[in-house]
Write a protein that holds these residues in place. Structure first.
Motif, PDB file in Angstrom:
ATOM      1  N   PHE A  14       0.809  -1.217   0.000  1.00  0.00           N
ATOM      2  CA  PHE A  14       0.000   0.000   0.000  1.00  0.00           C
ATOM      3  C   PHE A  14       0.848   1.276   0.000  1.00  0.00           C
ATOM      4  N   VAL A  15       2.164   1.127  -0.154  1.00  0.00           N
ATOM      5  CA  VAL A  15       3.015   2.303  -0.295  1.00  0.00           C
ATOM      6  C   VAL A  15       2.815   2.852  -1.704  1.00  0.00           C
ATOM      7  N   GLU A  16       2.422   4.108  -1.799  1.00  0.00           N
ATOM      8  CA  GLU A  16       2.094   4.668  -3.104  1.00  0.00           C
ATOM      9  C   GLU A  16       3.287   5.275  -3.824  1.00  0.00           C
ATOM     10  N   SER A  17       4.220   5.870  -3.080  1.00  0.00           N
ATOM     11  CA  SER A  17       5.372   6.499  -3.705  1.00  0.00           C
ATOM     12  C   SER A  17       6.548   6.466  -2.742  1.00  0.00           C
ATOM     13  N   ALA A  18       7.742   6.738  -3.269  1.00  0.00           N
ATOM     14  CA  ALA A  18       8.925   6.778  -2.417  1.00  0.00           C
ATOM     15  C   ALA A  18       8.793   7.859  -1.355  1.00  0.00           C
ATOM     16  N   ARG A  19       8.007   8.898  -1.642  1.00  0.00           N
ATOM     17  CA  ARG A  19       7.804   9.959  -0.669  1.00  0.00           C
ATOM     18  C   ARG A  19       7.120   9.423   0.590  1.00  0.00           C
ATOM     19  N   ASP A  20       6.330   8.362   0.445  1.00  0.00           N
ATOM     20  CA  ASP A  20       5.698   7.757   1.614  1.00  0.00           C
ATOM     21  C   ASP A  20       6.745   7.161   2.543  1.00  0.00           C
ATOM     22  N   ALA A  75       8.889   1.866  -9.257  1.00  0.00           N
ATOM     23  CA  ALA A  75      10.266   2.209  -8.901  1.00  0.00           C
ATOM     24  C   ALA A  75      10.948   1.047  -8.192  1.00  0.00           C
ATOM     25  N   ARG A  76      10.211   0.353  -7.371  1.00  0.00           N
ATOM     26  CA  ARG A  76      10.746  -0.812  -6.649  1.00  0.00           C
ATOM     27  C   ARG A  76      11.167  -1.895  -7.626  1.00  0.00           C
ATOM     28  N   ALA A  77      10.349  -2.131  -8.617  1.00  0.00           N
ATOM     29  CA  ALA A  77      10.660  -3.154  -9.616  1.00  0.00           C
ATOM     30  C   ALA A  77      11.888  -2.774 -10.441  1.00  0.00           C
ATOM     31  N   ARG A  78      12.170  -1.482 -10.527  1.00  0.00           N
ATOM     32  CA  ARG A  78      13.311  -1.016 -11.309  1.00  0.00           C
ATOM     33  C   ARG A  78      14.577  -0.892 -10.466  1.00  0.00           C
ATOM     34  N   GLY A  79      14.487  -1.191  -9.162  1.00  0.00           N
ATOM     35  CA  GLY A  79      15.690  -1.243  -8.347  1.00  0.00           C
ATOM     36  C   GLY A  79      15.780  -0.284  -7.193  1.00  0.00           C
ATOM     37  N   LEU A  80      14.699   0.408  -6.821  1.00  0.00           N
ATOM     38  CA  LEU A  80      14.746   1.361  -5.718  1.00  0.00           C
ATOM     39  C   LEU A  80      15.282   0.722  -4.443  1.00  0.00           C
ATOM     40  N   VAL A  81      16.228   1.400  -3.800  1.00  0.00           N
ATOM     41  CA  VAL A  81      16.839   0.932  -2.554  1.00  0.00           C
ATOM     42  C   VAL A  81      16.643   2.009  -1.495  1.00  0.00           C
ATOM     43  N   TRP A  82      16.368   1.604  -0.256  1.00  0.00           N
ATOM     44  CA  TRP A  82      16.295   2.626   0.787  1.00  0.00           C
ATOM     45  C   TRP A  82      16.966   2.177   2.073  1.00  0.00           C
ATOM     46  N   MET A  83      17.500   3.175   2.782  1.00  0.00           N
ATOM     47  CA  MET A  83      18.193   2.951   4.047  1.00  0.00           C
ATOM     48  C   MET A  83      17.506   3.784   5.129  1.00  0.00           C
ATOM     49  N   THR A  84      17.326   3.181   6.294  1.00  0.00           N
ATOM     50  CA  THR A  84      16.783   3.886   7.448  1.00  0.00           C
ATOM     51  C   THR A  84      17.846   3.930   8.536  1.00  0.00           C
ATOM     52  N   VAL A  85      18.062   5.112   9.097  1.00  0.00           N
ATOM     53  CA  VAL A  85      19.008   5.284  10.199  1.00  0.00           C
ATOM     54  C   VAL A  85      18.208   5.772  11.408  1.00  0.00           C
ATOM     55  N   GLU A  86      18.102   4.935  12.424  1.00  0.00           N
ATOM     56  CA  GLU A  86      17.342   5.262  13.626  1.00  0.00           C
ATOM     57  C   GLU A  86      18.293   5.639  14.763  1.00  0.00           C
ATOM     58  N   TYR A  87      17.832   6.530  15.625  1.00  0.00           N
ATOM     59  CA  TYR A  87      18.637   6.924  16.777  1.00  0.00           C
ATOM     60  C   TYR A  87      17.714   7.327  17.921  1.00  0.00           C
ATOM     61  N   GLY A  88      18.275   7.362  19.111  1.00  0.00           N
ATOM     62  CA  GLY A  88      17.473   7.699  20.282  1.00  0.00           C
ATOM     63  C   GLY A  88      16.580   6.542  20.697  1.00  0.00           C
ATOM     64  N   GLY A  89      15.948   6.636  21.851  1.00  0.00           N
ATOM     65  CA  GLY A  89      15.054   5.585  22.317  1.00  0.00           C
ATOM     66  C   GLY A  89      15.728   4.228  22.336  1.00  0.00           C
ATOM     67  N   ARG A  90      15.047   3.230  21.844  1.00  0.00           N
ATOM     68  CA  ARG A  90      15.596   1.868  21.854  1.00  0.00           C
ATOM     69  C   ARG A  90      16.828   1.736  20.960  1.00  0.00           C
ATOM     70  N   ALA A  91      16.890   2.539  19.906  1.00  0.00           N
ATOM     71  CA  ALA A  91      18.042   2.477  19.014  1.00  0.00           C
ATOM     72  C   ALA A  91      19.323   2.924  19.705  1.00  0.00           C
TER      73      ALA A  91
END
Length: 237
Positions: free
Chosen positions: A56-62, A147-163
């Motif tokens: 249900f993710v519509e775009s990379a902006r989500d 975009a996902r089918a064409r190779g979109l990659v994403w990285m999440t960097v978490e900090y604070g709290g449990r991270a």
């Protein structure tokens, strides 16, 4: 990804260097034959997950939230943001952002040497920024699945709290869909085949006097995902 591991090894930022006489940057990740075999042997779970959590993710902006200047994100984290040579060809673009928008800058990254007292609600104190690499011909507002089918990659960097909590143990028990590798500095790297088309890589990082939880989602097999990390530059490990 099995977030329960907890690794409290002193980790440092892996800055790719060019050894004398080398033709290019040293690999950020080096695997032996046993590691190679473990990654190649990964399979999707015996009991298939129900549906695609990203359906249900519509775009990379989500994923990104509010787009923010990448240089500001890097300064906020006290990191040189990572790059992937394999995603640096003509037409590839990197977009940075946070769900909380510029408000994320109001939450300093806690010091690993002098952490804040434990919070009554660690989840509320946890912050995150996201970096997305968009394939040629796509933008943050384009259809996500395309975009996902064409190779979109994403990285999440978490900090604070449990991270920000030190990781004290690592479950290295192999599973059909999950294994744990090691960075050159000894830190753990979890590799999990999420479904037939996606791999998630995740690891704890302690660098620049901060603790982070880093994850990368790659639209391909574990072998392909690990290959992407091999030549990553400035990965916070």
């Amino acid at each position: 990804m099995r977030r329960q591991w907890a690794v409290a090894l002193p980790l440092v930022l892996a800055l790719a260097t060019v050894p004398e006489g080398s033709a290019g940057p040293a690999p950020a990740l080096v695997l032996g034959p046993t590691d190679e075999a473990a990654v190649a042997a990964l399979r999707t779970p015996e009991f298939a997950r129900r549906g695609d959590p990203l359906a249900f993710v519509e775009s990379a902006r989500d994923l990104v939230g509010t787009v923010l200047p990448c240089d500001e994100v890097g300064r906020h984290l006290s990191l040189r943001l990572p790059t992937f040579p394999a995603l640096a060809g003509d037409g590839w673009t990197r977009v940075c952002g946070a769900v909380d928008g510029r408000a994320v800058f109001d939450h300093p990254v806690p010091s690993a040497a002098a952490p804040s007292p434990p919070s009554a609600d660690p989840d509320a104190d946890q912050q995150a920024v996201t970096l997305v690499w968009l394939p040629p011909g796509t933008s943050a507002d384009d259809d996500f699945q395309t975009a996902r089918a064409r190779g979109l990659v994403w990285m999440t960097v978490e900090y604070g709290g449990r991270a920000a909590e030190p990781v004290t143990d690592v479950d290295r028990t192999p599973h059909d869909d999950y294994t744990v590798l090691s960075w050159p500095d000894g830190g753990p790297l979890g590799v999990q085949w999420m479904d037939p088309a996606d791999t998630r890589l995740a690891w704890p990082s302690e660098t620049a006097d901060h603790r982070f939880w880093v994850s990368v989602n790659y639209p391909g097999s574990p072998v392909e995902a690990v290959d992407l990390l091999r030549t990553g530059v400035d990965l916070p490990t």
